[in-house]
Design a protein around this motif. Structure first.
Motif, mmCIF file in Angstrom:
data_model
loop_
_atom_site.group_PDB
_atom_site.id
_atom_site.type_symbol
_atom_site.label_atom_id
_atom_site.label_comp_id
_atom_site.label_asym_id
_atom_site.label_seq_id
_atom_site.Cartn_x
_atom_site.Cartn_y
_atom_site.Cartn_z
ATOM 1 N N ILE A 15 -70.441 48.506 -2.972
ATOM 2 C CA ILE A 15 -70.139 49.882 -2.551
ATOM 3 C C ILE A 15 -69.686 50.696 -3.765
ATOM 4 N N GLY A 16 -68.942 50.041 -4.651
ATOM 5 C CA GLY A 16 -68.530 50.709 -5.885
ATOM 6 C C GLY A 16 -69.725 51.161 -6.699
ATOM 7 N N ILE A 17 -70.727 50.275 -6.826
ATOM 8 C CA ILE A 17 -71.934 50.626 -7.591
ATOM 9 C C ILE A 17 -72.659 51.794 -6.929
ATOM 10 N N THR A 18 -72.759 51.735 -5.576
ATOM 11 C CA THR A 18 -73.415 52.836 -4.857
ATOM 12 C C THR A 18 -72.713 54.157 -5.144
ATOM 13 N N ASN A 19 -71.383 54.138 -5.075
ATOM 14 C CA ASN A 19 -70.624 55.361 -5.351
ATOM 15 C C ASN A 19 -70.856 55.835 -6.781
ATOM 16 N N PHE A 20 -70.905 54.872 -7.702
ATOM 17 C CA PHE A 20 -71.107 55.199 -9.102
ATOM 18 C C PHE A 20 -72.438 55.924 -9.283
ATOM 19 N N CYS A 21 -73.481 55.378 -8.641
ATOM 20 C CA CYS A 21 -74.804 56.009 -8.738
ATOM 21 C C CYS A 21 -74.774 57.410 -8.140
ATOM 22 N N LYS A 22 -74.069 57.543 -6.988
ATOM 23 C CA LYS A 22 -74.001 58.847 -6.331
ATOM 24 C C LYS A 22 -73.333 59.862 -7.242
ATOM 25 N N LEU A 23 -72.290 59.404 -7.948
ATOM 26 C CA LEU A 23 -71.576 60.325 -8.836
ATOM 27 C C LEU A 23 -72.415 60.664 -10.051
ATOM 28 N N LYS A 24 -73.149 59.681 -10.551
ATOM 29 C CA LYS A 24 -73.941 59.873 -11.766
ATOM 30 C C LYS A 24 -75.030 60.915 -11.562
ATOM 31 N N LYS A 25 -75.780 60.759 -10.482
ATOM 32 C CA LYS A 25 -76.856 61.710 -10.233
ATOM 33 C C LYS A 25 -76.982 61.955 -8.742
ATOM 34 N N LYS A 26 -77.420 63.122 -8.414
ATOM 35 C CA LYS A 26 -77.490 63.479 -7.005
ATOM 36 C C LYS A 26 -78.711 62.860 -6.328
ATOM 37 N N THR A 27 -79.737 62.506 -7.083
ATOM 38 C CA THR A 27 -80.945 61.924 -6.488
ATOM 39 C C THR A 27 -80.637 60.540 -5.933
ATOM 40 N N THR A 28 -81.512 60.035 -5.047
ATOM 41 C CA THR A 28 -81.264 58.728 -4.447
ATOM 42 C C THR A 28 -81.309 57.650 -5.503
#
Lengths: 202, 202
Positions: A186-199
């Motif tokens: 879940i941490g990685i998912t959040n990290f990706c979400k923060l990094k870029k808005k795309t999926t």
């Protein structure tokens, strides 16, 4: 048509029940010790989700608003009983390793959540697609968690040994490993979400 | 009823097979209500209360209604309905008799219906204390005890977690781990500590 496809896709990507909405965690953690269990649980939950979404979207206008939650529970519990009986008859080994988590599909928040948030407000076809999308999203999340735990924890994948000379880390099969794996994912998912808005495929 | 069995159930339910940390039952309230100690404790009381009484009621339903009529396969449906109706009843009762208690427990009671720990303990009781359709010796007492101490174990884990999370507010953690991911990682460490109790097994 495009809108219908959107209903299907959102459960797998943006609103993924496990990583996006963080729902239905108890079965995710408990049955993800092996990939086989994860697939079994995923299919069972998808079936219940599909059945209850269809029925609820059919009868949504007949149910008085005050007693809608008990009525949803009865519909869901009926499908869970079907799954329980089928599993006992045809897949006794799987049923045994999933244990009490088969009857506990009743209280899986994903199913109740979709009934309340989607099926009780939409027509049958979108509800079917929503259920399929959510079910597949849940199954995929289960498989991801289970793969990590099975490979690291017992050095196998679908029961076959993978790496030679790899000492399995037993901790990943046990309770702490499950919590750690999901927390980090879940941490990685959040990290990706923060990094870029795309999926992001986490 | 031998005293050894009772002591074993107490230790097993509170420490070894702690519902949250080693069986993954009731994770949703564990993550949702563990932000402050006070509400965690109140939630804990509500869960202990509902769990014990639902175990009593479901035992009676199973023993005196489902078994005589050979309706064992309706276990899941009847149990979830009994629990839902019971929680609703308690809510109305407390609202009338003790408004102060209602304000304290009020919002947590409806949440308990979908808490898998409650349904989990009732199903577990039936699995553990019935041989086929015959209750074992002192089955009723053991079932009640098991439910009560499972509730105690739940409250213990919830309370410990809320204490840690209160401190966590002041700590600087990576943005992407804030909230749920860090809670999972802490739960993983707690579960590791609780694994130390496994040595207690006779």
């Amino acid at each position: 048509m495009k809108k219908l496809f959107q209903e299907f896709k959102k459960g797998i990507t943006v609103e993924n029940p496990t990583f996006g909405l963080v729902l239905g965690l108890c079965p995710t953690l408990a049955v993800s010790t092996t990939v086989i269990n994860a697939i079994g649980m995923g299919i069972a939950a998808t079936f219940v989700l599909l059945g209850s979404n269809i029925i609820i979207s059919f009868i949504k206008n007949m149910i008085p608003r005050e007693i809608r939650l008990p009525s949803f529970i009865v519909v869901i519990a009926t499908f869970v009983t079907i799954v329980e009986l089928v599993m006992k008859a045809y897949f006794p080994a799987l049923g045994k390793s999933l244990g009490i988590f088969v009857p506990l599909i009743v209280v899986n928040c994903i199913i109740m959540g979709r009934a309340e948030a989607f099926a009780s407000k939409n027509k049958v076809l979108p509800s079917i697609l929503d259920a399929l999308g959510m079910g597949i999203g849940f199954t995929m999340a289960l498989i991801v968690v289970a793969s990590i735990r099975e490979i690291l924890g017992s050095g196998t994948f679908l029961g076959r040994p993978l790496l030679k000379g790899f000492e399995p880390m037993l901790i990943f099969v046990l309770a702490p490993g499950a919590l750690l794996t999901l927390g980090v994912l879940i941490g990685i998912t959040n990290f990706c979400k923060l990094k870029k808005k795309t999926t992001c495929k986490a | 009823m031998d005293i050894q069995r009772v002591i074993f159930i107490v230790i097993s339910m509170v420490f070894i097979n702690n519902f949250i940390l080693s069986k993954f039952l009731g994770l949703c309230p564990f993550l949702g209500v563990s932000k402050e100690t006070k509400s965690a404790l109140q939630m804990g009381y509500a869960v202990i209360f509902v769990m014990t009484l639902s175990a009593v009621i479901t035992w009676l339903v199973y023993r005196f209604i489902l078994i005589p009529f050979h309706l064992e396969y309706l276990r899941t449906i009847s149990f979830i309905l009994v629990i839902a109706a019971f929680v609703q009843f308690i809510e109305m009762f407390i609202q009338k008799t003790s408004p102060a208690l209602y304000r304290a427990l009020g919002i947590y009671l409806p949440l308990i219906t979908t808490n898998c720990a409650v349904l989990g303990v009732t199903v577990l009781n039936i699995n553990d204390f019935f041989k086929g359709s015959v209750p074992i010796k002192a089955s009723f007492m053991l079932a009640t005890l098991q439910a009560f101490f499972a509730g105690i174990g739940f409250t213990l884990a919830l309370l410990l977690m809320s204490g840690i999370r209160e401190r966590l507010d002041l700590v600087d953690i990576p943005e992407s781990l804030k909230g749920i991911p860090i809670a999972f990682i802490i739960a993983s460490l707690m579960s590791l500590a609780f694994m130390g109790f496994i040595g207690f097994k006779p």
